[in-house]
Design a protein around this motif. Structure first.
Motif, PDB file in Angstrom:
ATOM      1  N   SER A  28       0.857  -1.192   0.000  1.00  0.00           N
ATOM      2  CA  SER A  28       0.000   0.000   0.000  1.00  0.00           C
ATOM      3  C   SER A  28       0.886   1.232   0.000  1.00  0.00           C
ATOM      4  N   ALA A  29       0.258   2.372   0.240  1.00  0.00           N
ATOM      5  CA  ALA A  29       0.989   3.637   0.191  1.00  0.00           C
ATOM      6  C   ALA A  29       2.099   3.743   1.222  1.00  0.00           C
ATOM      7  N   SER A  30       2.096   2.905   2.253  1.00  0.00           N
ATOM      8  CA  SER A  30       3.159   3.012   3.247  1.00  0.00           C
ATOM      9  C   SER A  30       3.563   1.672   3.850  1.00  0.00           C
ATOM     10  N   ARG A  31       3.120   0.550   3.290  1.00  0.00           N
ATOM     11  CA  ARG A  31       3.402  -0.767   3.869  1.00  0.00           C
ATOM     12  C   ARG A  31       4.138  -1.657   2.878  1.00  0.00           C
ATOM     13  N   TYR A  32       5.068  -2.447   3.430  1.00  0.00           N
ATOM     14  CA  TYR A  32       5.800  -3.435   2.639  1.00  0.00           C
ATOM     15  C   TYR A  32       5.756  -4.774   3.357  1.00  0.00           C
ATOM     16  N   SER A  33       6.026  -5.836   2.628  1.00  0.00           N
ATOM     17  CA  SER A  33       6.224  -7.149   3.247  1.00  0.00           C
ATOM     18  C   SER A  33       7.444  -7.781   2.581  1.00  0.00           C
ATOM     19  N   SER A  34       8.119  -8.620   3.353  1.00  0.00           N
ATOM     20  CA  SER A  34       9.329  -9.282   2.878  1.00  0.00           C
ATOM     21  C   SER A  34       9.341 -10.700   3.441  1.00  0.00           C
ATOM     22  N   PRO A  35      10.289 -11.543   3.017  1.00  0.00           N
ATOM     23  CA  PRO A  35      10.368 -12.877   3.605  1.00  0.00           C
ATOM     24  C   PRO A  35      10.576 -12.853   5.121  1.00  0.00           C
ATOM     25  N   GLN A  36      11.125 -11.752   5.642  1.00  0.00           N
ATOM     26  CA  GLN A  36      11.395 -11.643   7.079  1.00  0.00           C
ATOM     27  C   GLN A  36      10.208 -11.094   7.876  1.00  0.00           C
ATOM     28  N   GLY A  37       9.213 -10.524   7.218  1.00  0.00           N
ATOM     29  CA  GLY A  37       8.070  -9.926   7.898  1.00  0.00           C
ATOM     30  C   GLY A  37       7.628  -8.653   7.203  1.00  0.00           C
ATOM     31  N   SER A  38       6.755  -7.893   7.837  1.00  0.00           N
ATOM     32  CA  SER A  38       6.233  -6.683   7.203  1.00  0.00           C
ATOM     33  C   SER A  38       6.480  -5.454   8.067  1.00  0.00           C
TER      34      SER A  38
END
Length: 120
Positions: free
Chosen positions: A62-72
């Motif tokens: 979203s406009a300010s959120r990311y997720s990665s293999p390690q978490g969000s």
């Protein structure tokens, strides 16, 4: 009285300049295009163009959120700099080179790791 007014005007201008300068130097707030960003290191002439680094890849949700293999977590974009501001990548920064193309900042400079947004 004229000298007093000139000094007052000078002080007022200095104060306004001091207050607004930090805000201007931080740059415009923006967002990063949503989608999956696949990160890779450059390959070599004899092999692949890039060597994927799956643990470095992430998704802008979203406009300010990311997720990665390690978490969000959350991110902040100011001008062409993206900084992960919470979560497992807190403090990690990227330079936006072009739309959908980022380079991870290492020692204050864009490094070799590049992250490219996958087409939908």
């Amino acid at each position: 009285m004229g000298d007093r007014m000139n000094r007052f005007s000078l002080y007022a201008a200095l104060i306004v300049g001091a207050i607004s300068a930090p805000a201007l130097s931080q740059g415009q707030i923006g967002t990063v295009e949503r989608g999956a960003y696949i990160c890779e290191l450059p390959g070599d002439a004899a092999g692949a163009v890039g060597v994927e680094q799956p643990e470095e890849s992430f998704v802008i949700e979203s406009a300010s959120r990311y997720s990665s293999p390690q978490g969000s977590g959350t991110y902040l974009r100011r001008d062409n700099q993206i900084i992960m501001t919470s979560g497992p990548r807190n403090g990690t920064a990227y330079q936006m080179i072009a739309r959908g193309f980022l380079r991870k900042i290492v020692d204050g400079q864009p490094g070799r790791l590049r992250c490219v947004r996958q087409g939908e």
